[in-house]
Design a protein around this motif. Structure first.
Motif, PDB file in Angstrom:
ATOM      1  N   ASP A   1       0.805  -1.221   0.000  1.00  0.00           N
ATOM      2  CA  ASP A   1       0.000   0.000   0.000  1.00  0.00           C
ATOM      3  C   ASP A   1       0.838   1.271   0.000  1.00  0.00           C
TER       4      ASP A   1
ATOM      5  N   ASP B   1     -10.834   5.333  -0.160  1.00  0.00           N
ATOM      6  CA  ASP B   1     -12.166   5.926  -0.089  1.00  0.00           C
ATOM      7  C   ASP B   1     -12.955   5.098   0.912  1.00  0.00           C
TER       8      ASP B   1
ATOM      9  N   ARG C   1       2.274   7.589  -6.352  1.00  0.00           N
ATOM     10  CA  ARG C   1       2.454   6.133  -6.378  1.00  0.00           C
ATOM     11  C   ARG C   1       2.673   5.643  -7.815  1.00  0.00           C
TER      12      ARG C   1
ATOM     13  N   VAL D   1     -12.911   1.406  -1.178  1.00  0.00           N
ATOM     14  CA  VAL D   1     -12.003   1.067  -2.272  1.00  0.00           C
ATOM     15  C   VAL D   1     -10.682   1.798  -2.095  1.00  0.00           C
ATOM     16  N   LYS D   2      -9.639   1.208  -2.672  1.00  0.00           N
ATOM     17  CA  LYS D   2      -8.318   1.833  -2.701  1.00  0.00           C
ATOM     18  C   LYS D   2      -7.973   2.103  -4.157  1.00  0.00           C
ATOM     19  N   TYR D   3      -7.279   3.204  -4.394  1.00  0.00           N
ATOM     20  CA  TYR D   3      -6.814   3.492  -5.732  1.00  0.00           C
ATOM     21  C   TYR D   3      -5.470   4.209  -5.628  1.00  0.00           C
ATOM     22  N   PRO D   4      -4.639   4.082  -6.673  1.00  0.00           N
ATOM     23  CA  PRO D   4      -3.291   4.664  -6.618  1.00  0.00           C
ATOM     24  C   PRO D   4      -3.323   6.186  -6.784  1.00  0.00           C
ATOM     25  N   THR D   5      -2.426   6.833  -6.073  1.00  0.00           N
ATOM     26  CA  THR D   5      -2.257   8.276  -6.212  1.00  0.00           C
ATOM     27  C   THR D   5      -1.235   8.552  -7.314  1.00  0.00           C
TER      28      THR D   5
ATOM     29  N   MET E   1      -1.290   4.557  -1.400  1.00  0.00           N
ATOM     30  CA  MET E   1      -2.581   4.307  -2.027  1.00  0.00           C
ATOM     31  C   MET E   1      -3.585   5.232  -1.356  1.00  0.00           C
TER      32      MET E   1
END
Length: 94
Positions: free
Chosen positions: A4, A19, A31, A24-28, A16
């Motif tokens: 992560d 939300d 990242r 949910v996780k999403y890449p920045t 990561m």
């Protein structure tokens, strides 16, 4: 690359984003940049090791490889070999 939080010596931290409402996780963006840089550095190191292995062979050199679709890959090789070569007789870089 699966964790992560990614850390790079020059680019810093690449977390990561989470939300919590939608779970949910999403890449920045940091990242994604760090992932790309780490991939390029990894490929660069692999090429360096391959170069050393190829140039240090004394008497015999055994090269082993694999491919997913043998017939399709051989067709691509044959197409590439049939392309017009440059003035030095070498295949194009691509």
């Amino acid at each position: 690359m699966q964790r992560d939080l990614l850390v790079h010596k020059e680019l810093g931290l690449g977390p990561m984003a989470v939300d919590l409402e939608n779970r949910v996780k999403y890449p920045t963006l940091p990242r994604l940049l760090i992932e790309q840089r780490l991939l390029l550095e990894s490929l660069s190191e692999e090429l360096r090791v391959l170069y050393v292995a190829l140039t240090r062979a004394r008497e015999k050199l055994y090269l082993v490889g694999s491919m997913r679709n043998r017939d399709r890959t051989i067709e691509k090789w044959l197409e590439t070999a049939a392309l017009p070569r440059n003035s030095q007789g070498a295949l194009p870089d691509h």
